[in-house]
Structures are given as C-alpha cells and as structure tokens.
Scaffold this motif. Structure first.
Motif, PDB file in Angstrom:
ATOM      1  N   SER A 103       1.210   3.987  -2.947  1.00  0.00           N
ATOM      2  CA  SER A 103       0.962   5.394  -2.659  1.00  0.00           C
ATOM      3  C   SER A 103       2.145   6.243  -3.130  1.00  0.00           C
TER       4      SER A 103
ATOM      5  N   GLY B 226      -7.578  -2.498  -2.932  1.00  0.00           N
ATOM      6  CA  GLY B 226      -7.118  -1.502  -1.963  1.00  0.00           C
ATOM      7  C   GLY B 226      -5.804  -0.866  -2.386  1.00  0.00           C
TER       8      GLY B 226
ATOM      9  N   TYR C  71       0.853  -1.191   0.000  1.00  0.00           N
ATOM     10  CA  TYR C  71       0.000   0.000   0.000  1.00  0.00           C
ATOM     11  C   TYR C  71       0.885   1.235   0.000  1.00  0.00           C
TER      12      TYR C  71
ATOM     13  N   PHE D  10      -6.370   1.589  -5.077  1.00  0.00           N
ATOM     14  CA  PHE D  10      -6.892   2.858  -4.562  1.00  0.00           C
ATOM     15  C   PHE D  10      -5.807   3.692  -3.897  1.00  0.00           C
ATOM     16  N   SER D  11      -4.873   3.049  -3.212  1.00  0.00           N
ATOM     17  CA  SER D  11      -3.774   3.808  -2.610  1.00  0.00           C
ATOM     18  C   SER D  11      -3.074   4.641  -3.680  1.00  0.00           C
TER      19      SER D  11
ATOM     20  N   GLY E  34      -6.657   3.362   0.972  1.00  0.00           N
ATOM     21  CA  GLY E  34      -6.574   2.115   0.224  1.00  0.00           C
ATOM     22  C   GLY E  34      -6.715   0.900   1.143  1.00  0.00           C
TER      23      GLY E  34
END
Lengths: 77, 291
Positions: free
Chosen positions: B50, B78, B46, B81-82, B122
C-alpha cells in the motif's frame, strides 16, 4: 534504427510518439517508429508502466513522456 | 497579498514534501517492488504494498500491465490489490493540493486512511482466495527482463529529477487551486450559503453513502477533483463526506473497471468494487466523527 513506443493507447503514449517523430523530422534522422499496444509484448520487455521507449531492443525510458533532449541523446548514439 | 503571506508557510512545506517524496521515488521502481513483494505473505506486506503504491504514480492504462507483472512475480492477489487501491488515492500532487486547500490535519488523516484502505481492501480480497477469478491468460504471460542499462544515479541527479517533479506538480496544482477558488466564487453567487449543510450535513446518515455511490462510476484524477471538493466544502458539505466522495471518484471508476475486465472475471471485479465502496463509506463516517 527501430524505435518502439510501448503503450496501451493513453494520451501520454500518443504524446510520446508525437515528440519522437518531431525530433526525428527536425534532425533529419531516419528511423522506423512502431507503436506496440499489445500488453503481452509490452510485458515481454519487462515494462509495467507506460509509456516506454525501446530503441533497437533496448528499453530506454519507462513511465514518462521523453523530452527532446533525451530523444536526441538516444538517436545520436 | 494577505492570502500569499498566510499561504506561504504551507506552500513552502508542501514543496518540501513533494521534493522529499519525489527524491525517495527515484529509488522505487515497479521492477524493484516486484522483487520485494514476490511470494510474500503476511500483513506487513499488505502495508508495504500500500505504501509503495502511494509513492508509485501510474495512469489507469498501466493498471493491466502492472497487475499482470505483479501476479507473474508471485505477489499474492491481495497484496497486488493493496498496491492498486492506494496508488490513485494517495500521491504527492494530491497531498499538496489537499494541504493547501483543506489544511494539514485533514490531509494527514486522508493519507492515513488511504493507506489503510489499501491494506484492508487487499487483505479482504486475499482472504476470499479469488485467484481463480483472474483471467487465465494472465498466468501464461512471461514478463521479460528489462534489457536496460541502468546507470546508478548520483545524489545530484536524483535531486534534479525530484526538483523537476516539484516544478511539474506546482504548475498543475496552482492551476487547480485557482480553478477551485473561481468555482467556489461562481457557486457562491448561485447556491445559497449552507445549502449542502442543510441537506447533506453530518446528521443525515445517508449523505455519505449517497456521495460515495455517486462518485464510484465517475472518473477523474485526484488533482482535478480537489477544486470541486473544495467548493463543496465551502458550501457546507462536511469535510468527511467530501473526502469520501473524492476517494470514490479516484479509487473506482467505470473506465477503470472496463480496463480491468481484460484481466479480471466479473466475480473479482464485483468483490473489488463492493469492498472498496463499503470501506470508503465507513471512512467517510469516520472522517465526519474525527474532523
């Protein structure tokens, strides 16, 4: 020669089309220019960031508007 | 003249920072990111997603192809989404503009919170196991291989690309900084000094959520927002509240929701908006405590 411009319709994609058409006209080069807006078709080329330029099936540029110099290099090949 | 002299060290260092980020970027492409993150689970991915989001710029019209490309590569929802949350929040143009206008300390805290916001948002979406709320057609699309002859770039070519990017950003950021100063001047004439401090100061607990809720539907890219934020701070809005507003405008927007609606069902869009909004509100409070 077939030039495909991949993009879902943002301003950068339209700019890409404009600059390519301008260079083609200035240099008197004949080419078919197509805009591909379908996400699935764009992804089939492996492109995730638009705009992208594909010439005769080969991805030339991804994620930015090409400058005239780059376009001349592609179309002269 | 005096302004130029005091700004000079800041400008020089921010140019160097943009150059460094742009240089690193020549090694980072979404295609590589797909390979690195595909099929990986674990908190560290994650964070990696990011951070990769921070160095990969894309305009909102690329969020759909990127989303599908990532999901198709087996990157967990997830983690995807990060990447998507951080990317509009943290980028070198924004860092440069913030650095010049609100100083290094606040900028560093902003970067750190932007990256953590992506990780956290995320991660929660990952925990909620919302894969079934992705539009069905997404799982059917086959992402092709880029039929592209990639010539390995030399260090000199990478440096040239990075230098071009510095030039582009400097041109843009200068303009926005000047707009900021002008806007500040105009506001100065009309709004009384400290009016925002009086109504939306740190002791007003509603100021942060209100600023964030106003910012969510609005859309602007981050460099365009910085002059506005700068003049709000000039009028006495606490830096944390202003930064939370900035984050809300850039991270979430109505047009982006409409674009994402093509690939996400309402439940997932709702969760995404809610999680990011709440996180930004908390970040705003945190900023106001630290700064």
């Amino acid at each position: 020669m077939k030039i495909e411009i991949l993009g879902t319709g943002c301003s950068k994609c339209n700019k890409t089309k404009e600059v390519i058409e301008k260079v083609l006209k200035n240099d008197g080069v004949e080419a078919e220019v197509v805009k591909i807006e379908d996400v699935e078709k764009i992804l089939n080329y492996g492109v995730m960031i638009t705009p992208a330029v594909v010439i005769d099936g080969e991805v030339k540029l991804v994620g930015k508007v090409p400058d005239e110099k780059e376009i001349r290099k592609w179309i002269s090949q | 003249m005096h302004l130029t002299r005091t700004l000079q060290p800041v400008l020089t260092s921010s140019f160097m920072m943009i150059f460094a980020v742009s240089y690193i970027r020549t090694y980072v492409t979404p295609e590589k990111t797909r390979k690195v993150l595909g099929g990986k689970t674990g908190l560290q991915y994650y964070l990696l997603a990011s951070m990769l989001g921070a160095v990969t710029p894309f305009c909102s019209c690329s969020s759909v192809p990127l989303f599908i490309g990532f999901v198709e590569a087996g990157i967990p929802l997830g983690v995807t989404f990060s990447f998507l949350i951080t990317s509009p929040l943290v980028n070198e143009a924004a860092i440069a503009a913030l650095w010049v206008t609100i100083g290094l300390k606040a900028t560093l805290i902003y970067i750190l919170s932007g990256i953590l916001l992506g990780v956290f948002g995320g991660y929660i979406i990952g925990l909620l196991k919302m894969e079934k709320y992705v539009a069905d057609f997404v799982y059917k699309i086959k992402v092709g291989n880029q039929n592209r002859k990639l010539e390995a770039l030399s260090i000199k070519e990478r440096a040239a690309i990075a230098f071009d990017n510095v030039k582009d950003i400097v041109e843009k950021v200068w303009l926005y900084v000047i707009i900021g100063v002008t806007l500040g001047g105009i506001f100065h004439g009309y709004a009384p000094e400290g009016i925002l401090a009086q109504y939306a100061g740190k002791d007003n607990l509603f100021a942060v959520p209100i600023a964030v809720v106003i910012g969510v539907p609005l859309y602007s890219n981050i460099t365009g927002m910085i002059p506005i934020v700068e003049s709000l701070i000039g009028k006495g809005l606490p830096v944390g509240t202003a930064l939370a507003f900035l984050m809300a405008v850039t991270a979430l927007s109505l047009p982006e929701m409409i674009i994402l609606k093509k690939v996400l069902k309402n439940e997932l869009i709702g969760a995404f908006v809610l999680i990011v909004t709440v996180s930004i509100i908390f970040t705003g409070y945190l900023f106001n405590i630290i700064l």
